[in-house]
Scaffold this motif. Structure first.
Motif, PDB file in Angstrom:
ATOM      1  N   GLU A  59       1.540 -43.636 -43.924  1.00 33.97           N
ATOM      2  CA  GLU A  59       0.720 -44.765 -43.464  1.00 33.97           C
ATOM      3  C   GLU A  59       0.352 -44.594 -42.008  1.00 33.97           C
ATOM      4  O   GLU A  59      -0.751 -44.926 -41.592  1.00 33.97           O
ATOM      5  CB  GLU A  59       1.518 -46.051 -43.605  1.00 33.97           C
ATOM      6  CG  GLU A  59       1.255 -46.776 -44.870  1.00 33.97           C
ATOM      7  CD  GLU A  59       1.904 -48.123 -44.812  1.00 33.97           C
ATOM      8  OE1 GLU A  59       2.945 -48.269 -45.452  1.00 33.97           O
ATOM      9  OE2 GLU A  59       1.389 -49.004 -44.103  1.00 33.97           O
ATOM     10  N   VAL A  63      -3.359 -44.516 -40.214  1.00 33.64           N
ATOM     11  CA  VAL A  63      -3.814 -45.391 -39.133  1.00 33.64           C
ATOM     12  C   VAL A  63      -4.494 -44.588 -38.025  1.00 33.64           C
ATOM     13  O   VAL A  63      -5.406 -45.089 -37.381  1.00 33.64           O
ATOM     14  CB  VAL A  63      -2.657 -46.234 -38.572  1.00 33.64           C
ATOM     15  CG1 VAL A  63      -3.177 -47.195 -37.524  1.00 33.64           C
ATOM     16  CG2 VAL A  63      -1.987 -47.024 -39.660  1.00 33.64           C
ATOM     17  N   LEU A 317       3.259 -48.784 -28.846  1.00 36.24           N
ATOM     18  CA  LEU A 317       3.175 -47.698 -29.793  1.00 36.24           C
ATOM     19  C   LEU A 317       4.125 -46.555 -29.476  1.00 36.24           C
ATOM     20  O   LEU A 317       4.810 -46.027 -30.350  1.00 36.24           O
ATOM     21  CB  LEU A 317       1.740 -47.174 -29.759  1.00 36.24           C
ATOM     22  CG  LEU A 317       1.253 -46.531 -31.010  1.00 36.24           C
ATOM     23  CD1 LEU A 317       1.333 -47.533 -32.125  1.00 36.24           C
ATOM     24  CD2 LEU A 317      -0.182 -46.082 -30.804  1.00 36.24           C
TER      25      LEU A 317
ATOM     26  N   PHE B 100      -3.755 -51.505 -33.742  1.00 35.24           N
ATOM     27  CA  PHE B 100      -2.409 -51.414 -33.153  1.00 35.24           C
ATOM     28  C   PHE B 100      -1.404 -52.185 -33.998  1.00 35.24           C
ATOM     29  O   PHE B 100      -0.261 -51.762 -34.165  1.00 35.24           O
ATOM     30  CB  PHE B 100      -2.419 -51.928 -31.723  1.00 35.24           C
ATOM     31  CG  PHE B 100      -2.957 -50.927 -30.760  1.00 35.24           C
ATOM     32  CD1 PHE B 100      -2.184 -49.848 -30.364  1.00 35.24           C
ATOM     33  CD2 PHE B 100      -4.241 -51.026 -30.270  1.00 35.24           C
ATOM     34  CE1 PHE B 100      -2.682 -48.897 -29.492  1.00 35.24           C
ATOM     35  CE2 PHE B 100      -4.746 -50.081 -29.410  1.00 35.24           C
ATOM     36  CZ  PHE B 100      -3.967 -49.010 -29.016  1.00 35.24           C
ATOM     37  N   PHE B 102      -1.610 -52.533 -37.171  1.00 37.49           N
ATOM     38  CA  PHE B 102      -1.336 -51.673 -38.329  1.00 37.49           C
ATOM     39  C   PHE B 102      -0.310 -50.605 -37.984  1.00 37.49           C
ATOM     40  O   PHE B 102       0.612 -50.335 -38.748  1.00 37.49           O
ATOM     41  CB  PHE B 102      -2.608 -50.959 -38.794  1.00 37.49           C
ATOM     42  CG  PHE B 102      -3.620 -51.848 -39.421  1.00 37.49           C
ATOM     43  CD1 PHE B 102      -3.248 -53.001 -40.087  1.00 37.49           C
ATOM     44  CD2 PHE B 102      -4.967 -51.537 -39.350  1.00 37.49           C
ATOM     45  CE1 PHE B 102      -4.195 -53.829 -40.664  1.00 37.49           C
ATOM     46  CE2 PHE B 102      -5.926 -52.354 -39.931  1.00 37.49           C
ATOM     47  CZ  PHE B 102      -5.537 -53.489 -40.583  1.00 37.49           C
ATOM     48  N   PHE B 103      -0.520 -49.977 -36.834  1.00 39.99           N
ATOM     49  CA  PHE B 103       0.400 -48.941 -36.387  1.00 39.99           C
ATOM     50  C   PHE B 103       1.826 -49.480 -36.357  1.00 39.99           C
ATOM     51  O   PHE B 103       2.754 -48.904 -36.903  1.00 39.99           O
ATOM     52  CB  PHE B 103       0.041 -48.499 -34.965  1.00 39.99           C
ATOM     53  CG  PHE B 103      -0.688 -47.194 -34.915  1.00 39.99           C
ATOM     54  CD1 PHE B 103      -0.132 -46.054 -35.460  1.00 39.99           C
ATOM     55  CD2 PHE B 103      -1.921 -47.095 -34.296  1.00 39.99           C
ATOM     56  CE1 PHE B 103      -0.806 -44.842 -35.393  1.00 39.99           C
ATOM     57  CE2 PHE B 103      -2.598 -45.893 -34.231  1.00 39.99           C
ATOM     58  CZ  PHE B 103      -2.034 -44.767 -34.785  1.00 39.99           C
ATOM     59  N   PHE B 104       1.944 -50.607 -35.688  1.00 39.33           N
ATOM     60  CA  PHE B 104       3.241 -51.226 -35.493  1.00 39.33           C
ATOM     61  C   PHE B 104       3.900 -51.494 -36.846  1.00 39.33           C
ATOM     62  O   PHE B 104       5.054 -51.131 -37.081  1.00 39.33           O
ATOM     63  CB  PHE B 104       2.994 -52.527 -34.732  1.00 39.33           C
ATOM     64  CG  PHE B 104       4.188 -53.054 -34.019  1.00 39.33           C
ATOM     65  CD1 PHE B 104       4.977 -52.228 -33.241  1.00 39.33           C
ATOM     66  CD2 PHE B 104       4.500 -54.399 -34.102  1.00 39.33           C
ATOM     67  CE1 PHE B 104       6.068 -52.737 -32.568  1.00 39.33           C
ATOM     68  CE2 PHE B 104       5.589 -54.913 -33.424  1.00 39.33           C
ATOM     69  CZ  PHE B 104       6.371 -54.083 -32.666  1.00 39.33           C
ATOM     70  N   ALA B 106       3.100 -50.171 -39.811  1.00 40.26           N
ATOM     71  CA  ALA B 106       3.311 -48.966 -40.609  1.00 40.26           C
ATOM     72  C   ALA B 106       4.551 -48.218 -40.139  1.00 40.26           C
ATOM     73  O   ALA B 106       5.352 -47.744 -40.943  1.00 40.26           O
ATOM     74  CB  ALA B 106       2.081 -48.065 -40.529  1.00 40.26           C
TER      75      ALA B 106
END
Ligand code: HDD
Ligand code: HEM
Ligand code: HEM
Lengths: 344, 442
Positions: A59, A63, A317, B100, B102-104, B106
């Protein structure tokens, strides 16, 4: 402002595309190897690695791509208009392939991996997705999109008959296999899985030569297709020379079965130099000859807002990615398969 | 069919399919987290098992959500390039921030899934569920602000047909944002609760008697009741928002033509398309005035104040009624369960109560679909209200039809495979057998 937003924007986007190039190549190549080894009855070797490493991160891989195309529309809205209009059909097909692949991971643990059809689709999409995505770079060189009044027209037959377009596809495919195999060699080594390591090492070495051949062909193709861009790559010759140097280092290490982690770092650098060299020389054009980073740039308020959001996002991130890698890549026990799993 | 119709159909189909999985993606993590926390706190392995089983199903639904979401993200540029060009200039900030989120999500979903037994202290594992909740909720918030902006565009000025003076935060916090975000979130959590509740009710109906199912049902019904009330309140506020900022959408949903005080609310009925008279409907006097402005004597703007070519399609009335009807039903059924549970000696496990709860799951998804179609069709003919019509935004490409068929087939296949896999997953491994495997005897 003295810093130019368009440069920041394109650097950010290009960096994420580079990130996608690396992580997605690992994934795509694994798909191909996994199908190939199933056909040659050696599937157990690679499947374990897909299970251990790729399933937790697919996933995140996805992204990276979403980030790129959403960010592109944000920083350079005009690209949405040109590429969006032109690429409906090819983009639709690429999406379909991505969807098939994504659902493999969704269903993998529940039977997809045993299904021959799914395994075939997983392997095939691993090759077709990079092929179709790489043609977007070809299209950006100009000559495949024409503007008539307000209409943007895509010329697919030109694309399909252009030799340049085919050598780019060739480069994309061999790169995927080479990047993937050199990473998996390293991972298998960490997992202390000797037979897998040997097999993957062989793949890595087998695909290393073709990447250099393909790169050379791409240069030749570019000099024919877009001499202006080609001349600019020549000004950046040192980046491509560095890329070649990293390649030689990586292959030597893999050959000698030494420092496989560093070998993979060198592979990443090899592609970083080439990818940024290509990207920088491409500028200022986003689409020859219609769209440049200056003409397409969003208004400056939005640009500043996006950059601010980006920096704030990085604070979120980077630590999270670090945690992810620590748990799944640098944790020797997990890599060896002694701990954790979705069904425990 | 022309390109415009196909593009609209494909967009509707993609979003309508995505929203099923996206709603589960937003609605489930919170219950997984609650169950795990409660299980750790009470040292009750039943709740931990609940969290584990829900997570397993969740992974599949999220993956379909990611797949379809990626489709939407690209498809918006492919089908509506002019719209995205304008949107890129004005509302791309939340779209960007969404990635961001989504990143977090995922990243932590990967961690949560694969680290059940890797931490010495279970709390650490539970902590990784928080970013999943935050990530999925924030992605819903961000995308909803984009949709809100399409309804009440703000944060820019137009001078000589170019956009100037862009104010990204103001665009994000446009007038529609507060009520829309509140209602979308509450309804997603509500749907999550009822989805889980209806699975538990189904098992109980099938004769499973383990307390595991009763615990699951109690947990989800208490939350479901609270969330159903919250959804009603947020929906009511959405109505008040519409009355003020988008009166034609509310009027279309209510078949309300003449601007008047003491406006009645029409439920059901049939509209004569020529005379615009409503037959067989139930009229509740002054109720529309209360819904729209909070007072029976308030004046509500009717459709006749707008030129006919700017009227939204009038069938949205039924969608609105369906959504509201289901809203009241969900309040009712969860209240019945809680009431019977609170009364000593009454049986809250009665098969009819279980059947009622079982129906609540599919019904809440129906309400989500009805609500969205109402909200989107009710914006017609505008794509960005007052600024760009749907016709102006559509692609000029001639290849819409093949793309439409490709994706119709894809969603069809994905839907069938996902449901089959989910059913097989839970049928092959019952909670009882898992409890036995784990040597949990209570
Ligand atoms: C379980 C789902 C669910 C339930 C039970 C309800 N709604 Fe809803 N409703 C939604 C799910 C939803 C939604 C899917 O979340 C929508 C679609 C677009 C949006 O903003 O939210 C929506 C939209 C929506 C709108 C339009 C908002 C706009 O276009 O800006 C109004 C006026 C209401 N709702 C009002 C209500 C009322 C008065 C309810 C009474 C109980 C109700 N809803 C129950
Ligand atoms: C996820 C829940 C959603 C559902 C189920 C949904 C449903 C629909 C439907 C049924 C249509 C077709 C309307 C018509 O043509 O008559 C539509 C159109 C559209 N929606 Fe949504 N929508 C959702 C959310 C969103 C969001 C969040 C956005 C903004 C980013 C959006 C953007 C659009 C666009 C661009 C169109 C096409 C233009 C138009 O018809 O207005 N939708 N959607
Ligand atoms: C209110 C309606 C919507 C909700 C609640 C919603 C929510 C979600 C959720 C929870 C996910 C899974 C994210 C993940 O785990 O990575 C997702 C995926 C996605 N959604 Fe939606 N979504 C909605 C509508 C839309 C719309 C209109 C768009 C397009 C602009 C969109 C774009 C995406 C994309 C691109 C993904 C995939 C992200 C990835 O690759 O991880 N969503 N959505």
């Amino acid at each position: 402002m003295t810093v130019h937003l368009e440069w920041i924007g394109i650097m950010v986007l290009w960096t994420f595309l580079y990130g996608y190039l690396i992580v997605a190549s690992i994934d795509f190549g694994a798909g191909f190897f996994s199908y190939y080894s199933a056909v040659t009855k050696r599937e157990h070797i690679i499947n374990k690695i897909i299970d251990r490493y790729l399933s937790p991160v697919w996933e995140v891989t996805n992204v990276f791509l979403v980030f790129f195309f959403v960010g592109l529309v944000g920083f350079f809205p005009e690209t949405a208009y040109y590429y969006g209009t032109a690429l409906l059909l090819p983009g639709g097909i690429a999406l379909l392939l991505l969807a098939i692949r994504g659902s493999f991971y969704a269903f993998a643990n529940y039977g997809a991996r045993k299904s021959r059809l799914y395994l075939f689709l997983y392997g095939a999409t691993g090759l077709f997705i990079p092929a179709s995505l790489s043609t977007v770079l070809t299209i950006s060189e100009g000559g495949f999109i024409r503007k008539e009044g307000d209409d943007v027209i895509f010329l697919p037959d030109r694309l399909l008959t252009s030799p340049y377009s085919w050598v780019v596809v060739f480069l994309a495919l061999v790169s995927v296999l080479y990047i993937s195999a050199s990473f998996l060699t390293f991972y298998a080594h960490r997992a202390e899985d000797r037979p897998a390591m040997e097999l993957l090492r062989k793949y890595a070495l087998a695909w290393s030569g073709p990447t250099i051949l393909a790169s050379f062909l791409v240069f030749v193709g570019l000099s024919q297709h877009n001499p202006q861009h080609f001349a600019k790559t020549m000004e950046l010759w040192w980046m491509f020379a560095l890329s070649l140097g990293c390649f030689l280092g990586a292959v030597t290490l893999i050959w000698k079965r030494k420092a496989l982690g560093w070998a993979f770092v060198l592979v990443m650098l090899q592609y970083a130099f080439a990818f940024y060299g290509y990207g920088i020389s491409h500028l200022p054009y986003l689409l020859y000859p219609y769209v440049t980073i200056h003409s397409a740039l969003t208004n400056s308020t939005m640009g500043v807002a996006l950059v601010t959001a980006f920096i704030a996002g990085l604070f979120l991130l980077v630590p999270s990615l670090y945690l992810l890698l620590r748990l799944f890549l640098f944790n020797a026990k997990y890599v060896r398969g002694e701990k954790g799993g979705p069904h425990s | 069919m022309d390109g415009l119709t196909i593009s609209r159909l494909l967009t509707a189909e993609t979003l309508g399919f995505h929203i099923i999985w996206a709603t589960i993606g937003v609605g489930l993590p919170i219950f997984i987290s609650i169950a795990e926390a409660w299980g750790i706190y009470k040292k009750d392995p039943h709740y931990i098992l609940m969290a584990r089983r829900w997570t397993r199903g969740f992974v599949i639904t999220v993956a379909v959500g990611v797949v379809t979401g990626t489709c939407i993200g690209l498809m918006l540029s492919l089908l509506w390039p002019r719209f995205m060009q304008v949107a890129g200039n004005t509302i791309s900030l939340p779209l960007f921030m969404e990635t961001f989120a989504f990143f977090f999500e995922a990243i932590f979903l990967g961690i949560y899934l694969y680290t059940w037994d890797r931490f010495r202290t279970p709390i650490y594992h539970w902590l990784t569920s928080i970013p999943i909740i935050l990530g999925s909720t924030m992605s819903a918030v961000f995308i909803t602000t984009v949709n809100a902006w399409m309804n009440t565009p703000a944060g820019f000025s137009v001078k000589n047909r170019t956009l100037t003076n862009i104010r990204p935060l103001e665009a994000m916090l446009n007038p529609a944002t507060p009520t829309k975000v509140a209602h979308v979130l509450s309804s997603a959590y509500l749907t999550g609760a009822f989805l889980l509740a209806s699975i538990a009710a189904y098992s109980i109906l099938k004769g499973h008697q383990h307390v595991y199912f009763q615990k699951a049902l109690r947990l989800t019904m208490v939350s479901g009741f609270i969330l159903a009330i919250a959804t009603l309140i947020a929906g009511d506020l959405s109505g008040k928002f519409l009355a003020k900022h988008q009166p034609e959408k509310l009027a279309a949903a209510e078949w309300h033509f003449e601007t008047q005080r003491h406006a009645p609310l029409v439920v059901g009925g049939i509209l004569d398309p020529e005379t615009l008279e409503v037959r067989y409907g139930i009229e509740i006097p002054s109720a529309l005035s209360i819904l729209a402005k909070g007072s029976p004597s308030a004046e509500v703007i009717g459709l006749n104040d707008f030129p006919r070519h700017l009227w939204p399609p009038l069938y949205v009335h039924y969608l609105f009624d369906l959504m509201v009807g289901i809203g009241f039903y969900l309040i009712f059924i969860s209240a019945v369960f809680l009431f019977l549970w609170a009364k000593k000696g009454w049986n809250e496990w009665h098969p009819w109560v279980m059947r009622g709860i079982l129906a609540g799951g599919p019904l809440s998804f129906l309400a989500i679909e009805a609500g969205w179609i109402y909200a989107e069709v009710g914006r017609q003919p505008w794509m960005i209200r007052g600024m760009m019509t749907v016709k102006e935004g559509v692609t000029t490409s001639e290849h819409t039809l093949p793309v439409f068929w490709i994706f119709t087939f894809l969603y069809f296949a994905l839907g069938i495979i996902a449901v089959t896999v989910l059913i097989r997953l839970f049928r092959n491994k019952t909670p009882e057998s898992e409890l036995a495997d784990r040597n949990i005897i209570l």
